[in-house]
Scaffold this active site. Structure first.
Site, mmCIF file in Angstrom:
data_model
loop_
_atom_site.group_PDB
_atom_site.id
_atom_site.type_symbol
_atom_site.label_atom_id
_atom_site.label_comp_id
_atom_site.label_asym_id
_atom_site.label_seq_id
_atom_site.Cartn_x
_atom_site.Cartn_y
_atom_site.Cartn_z
ATOM 1 C CE LYS A 33 -4.211 0.409 2.398
ATOM 2 N NZ LYS A 33 -4.917 0.329 3.986
HETATM 3 C C1 E4P Z 1 -8.148 0.602 4.109
HETATM 4 O O1 E4P Z 1 -7.448 0.443 3.160
HETATM 5 C C2 E4P Z 1 -8.091 1.841 4.740
HETATM 6 O O2 E4P Z 1 -7.138 2.225 5.408
HETATM 7 C C3 E4P Z 1 -9.261 1.965 5.921
HETATM 8 O O3 E4P Z 1 -10.465 1.743 5.295
HETATM 9 C C4 E4P Z 1 -9.534 3.444 6.566
HETATM 10 O O4 E4P Z 1 -10.549 3.199 7.483
HETATM 11 P P1 E4P Z 1 -11.030 4.338 8.229
HETATM 12 O O5 E4P Z 1 -11.224 5.684 7.741
HETATM 13 O O6 E4P Z 1 -12.168 3.955 9.013
HETATM 14 O O7 E4P Z 1 -9.936 4.481 9.357
#
Ligand code: E4P
Length: 280
Positions: free
Chosen positions: A97
């Protein structure tokens, strides 16, 4: 639409895998922090390398996103290669990522180091999930640079629109996909909601002939999950609590109570007899 689990908790991965609905897992530094803290609270020492290996094994056969932590291209590229080199051999399921724009201030560092890093890793054959996407344009550039997944953050975009309008809200509250009816700030540069952002990302990639999958991230409630699917997201990543809530409806519970109450002894005996016969 594929369902990913948005969690670094081993127990969540085990459970979601046992449900037979797990198509992938996403983590980020905040989710790892949460998982480490919950184990430390239970008095456990955390060897993060061993822990992540266990997580990857539990999620074998499905992709697991692990995020870099740097903000400059060279460090992110190095971290991406390190994460991939160290953890992909465990179950051949690591995706790296990378933030679409890792700048920590509005002016940034004057370079597009997120997309540069995506390109560098993708050129090495490493699958990349382009994260922290808040505009369709970011999705376009992330996908063009070589990401195989782009992740628009639907819930956080909704938070942003509410904050702009000084609205009180709880994280799990539903935000209308077609935007707020009232308020001074109705959209974010033409995007009216998190779900609209997801839909526009899907459209812009399709129009551009790009094959990256759109992963609807930061989803907080079941209705958003449905709407993400309906606007064409190929993937939704969900906290375990949201996965559980997808299964709940009061009439399902009421129906179960009625069916359970109505079981006559003759019907119950069928199962007992079967049990006896199958044991013979
Ligand atoms: C996933 O890839 C993201 O990092 C995650 O869904 C972020 O979620 P949040 O906004 O609830 O922290």
């Amino acid at each position: 639409m594929k369902i990913f689990l948005d969690s670094a908790e081993l127990e969540h991965v085990e459970l979601a895998a046992s449900y037979g609905i797990l198509d992938g897992v996403t983590t980020n530094p905040s989710l790892i922090k949460k998982a480490v803290a919950s184990r430390q609270q239970r008095g456990e020492d955390v060897d993060l390398q061993a822990y992540l290996c266990r997580l990857l094994e539990k999620a074998a056969d499905v992709p697991v996103s692990l995020e870099v932590i740097g903000t400059r291209r060279q460090e992110m590229e190095k971290e991406g290669m390190l994460l991939f080199g160290r953890f992909n051999p465990v179950a051949d399921n690591v995706t790296i990522k990378v933030p679409v724009n890792p700048s920590l201030t509005e002016n940034g560092n004057g370079h597009y180091e997120g997309v540069e890093t995506i390109k560098a890793l993708a050129d090495r054959g490493i699958p990349v999930n382009c994260t922290l996407v808040f505009t369709p344009e970011q999705a376009l550039l992330g996908a063009k640079a070589g990401a195989s997944i782009v992740s628009p953050f639907a819930g956080r975009l909704d938070d942003y629109l509410r904050e702009q309008n000084q609205q009180d809200f709880a994280k799990e509250d539903y935000f209308p996909a077609d935007g707020l009816e009232q308020g001074n700030v109705r959209d974010d540069n033409g995007v009216v909601s998190g779900i609209d952002l997801v839909g526009q990302c899907v459209d812009i990639l399709a129009e551009s002939g790009l094959t990256a999958e759109v992963l609807a991230a930061s989803l907080r409630n079941p209705r958003q999950v449905r709407e993400a699917a309906l606007v064409g997201a190929q993937i939704a990543t969900l906290p375990f609590a949201v996965i559980s809530r997808l299964l709940v409806h009061p009439k399902t519970i009421e129906g179960m109570q009625g069916f359970t109450r109505d079981v006559v002894p003759e019907y119950a005996q069928l199962f007992e007899e079967k049990k006896v016969k199958s044991e013979e």
